[in-house]
Design an enzyme around this catalytic site. Structure first.
Site, mmCIF file in Angstrom:
data_model
loop_
_atom_site.group_PDB
_atom_site.id
_atom_site.type_symbol
_atom_site.label_atom_id
_atom_site.label_comp_id
_atom_site.label_asym_id
_atom_site.label_seq_id
_atom_site.Cartn_x
_atom_site.Cartn_y
_atom_site.Cartn_z
ATOM 1 C CG ASP A 59 -1.820 1.198 1.324
ATOM 2 O OD1 ASP A 59 -1.680 2.126 0.501
ATOM 3 O OD2 ASP A 59 -2.682 1.214 2.224
ATOM 4 C CG ASN A 86 3.028 2.702 -13.262
ATOM 5 O OD1 ASN A 86 2.851 3.571 -14.115
ATOM 6 N ND2 ASN A 86 2.302 1.595 -13.230
ATOM 7 C CE1 TYR A 153 -4.617 10.092 -12.761
ATOM 8 C CE2 TYR A 153 -4.505 11.802 -14.442
ATOM 9 C CZ TYR A 153 -4.114 10.563 -13.961
ATOM 10 O OH TYR A 153 -3.210 9.803 -14.673
ATOM 11 C CE LYS A 157 -0.938 10.541 -12.092
ATOM 12 N NZ LYS A 157 0.052 9.472 -11.801
#
Length: 253
Positions: A59, A86, A153, A157
């Site tokens: 995790d 990733n 999101y 990022k």
């Protein structure tokens, strides 16, 4: 085989891009620790040779687990050479429909906090080993552009891009490179959520060549970036997006 005898850890290993990266790294001679949250999902790697690939359930939002993952790689294969952060999740939902607990925190914890944990654990391992190394973070072109329904999101990022720059600066004296790859629209299960929204054909046509990028194309870029051939690439995010961020949806065609 430009990664011969290098040891790499890949998080988010069971996803579309993760699996493609692992196959490419193995083809380039690397030994790989395939890491993912789900032990069941990691069964996809059961047929791989044990002297080349081992799996690890992790995790990434828990630093102690990430630290144990890095130690496991060094214990299994002698040392760590490459860490690929990733693991990532996404959510398509309009901002004003968000529940702050369910629609912000999980994405932020995996995409942002998880990358931070990977950078920290790998950097400390490289320092302890006294060796050079590479940390590669999976960002997104959505770090650079605004888009509807992907608020959390995009923000997460964008943080990955800045963490990449800052970590590269601080780890450079150790001989450690830190860079990121920013995929565009890649045909993966995460992207397929747009089918249910009736947007699949629309977003396909938004690519410069009007085709989705394939996971193996991202893996090719990743293999280059973590190799010695990319030694002059440091502290930056490399777009692998078919030019998605450089134009608006064509009026004709």
């Amino acid at each position: 085989m430009r990664l011969l005898n290098k040891t790499a850890v890949v998080t988010g290993a069971a996803g579309g891009i993760g699996q493609a990266i692992i196959r490419k790294l193995l083809a380039e001679g690397a030994r790989v620790v395939a890491a993912d949250l789900s032990a069941d999902a990691l069964k996809v790697f059961n047929d791989f040779p044990a002297d080349k690939l081992v799996t690890f359930s992790v995790d990434v939002t828990d630093y102690k687990q990430v630290e144990a993952m890095v130690k496991h790689a060094a214990d299994q294969f002698g040392q760590l050479d490459i860490l690929i952060n990733n693991a990532g999740i996404g959510l398509a939902k309009p901002l004003l429909q968000h529940d702050p607990i369910n629609d912000f925190e999980p994405v932020t914890n995996v995409n942002q906090k998880g990358v931070y944990h990977g950078i920290l654990a790998a950097g400390r391992q490289f320092q302890a080993q006294g060796t050079r190394g590479v940390i590669l973070n999976t960002s997104s072109v959505y770090a650079q552009i605004a888009s509807e329904m992907t608020f959390t999101y995009n923000v997460s990022k964008a943080a990955v891009d800045m963490m990449t720059k800052c970590a590269a600066l601080e780890l450079a004296p150790l001989g450690v490179r830190v860079c990121a790859v920013a995929p565009g629209r890649v045909d993966t299960p995460m992207l397929r959520q747009y089918e249910a929204l009736g947007l699949w054909e629309h977003i396909r046509k938004e690519q410069m060549r009007q085709e989705f990028t394939q996971p193996n194309e991202i893996a090719d870029v990743v293999a280059f970036l973590v190799s010695d051939e990319a030694n002059c690439i440091n502290g930056c995010t490399v777009n692998a997006s078919d030019g998605f961020e450089n134009f608006k949806y064509p009026l004709l065609g």
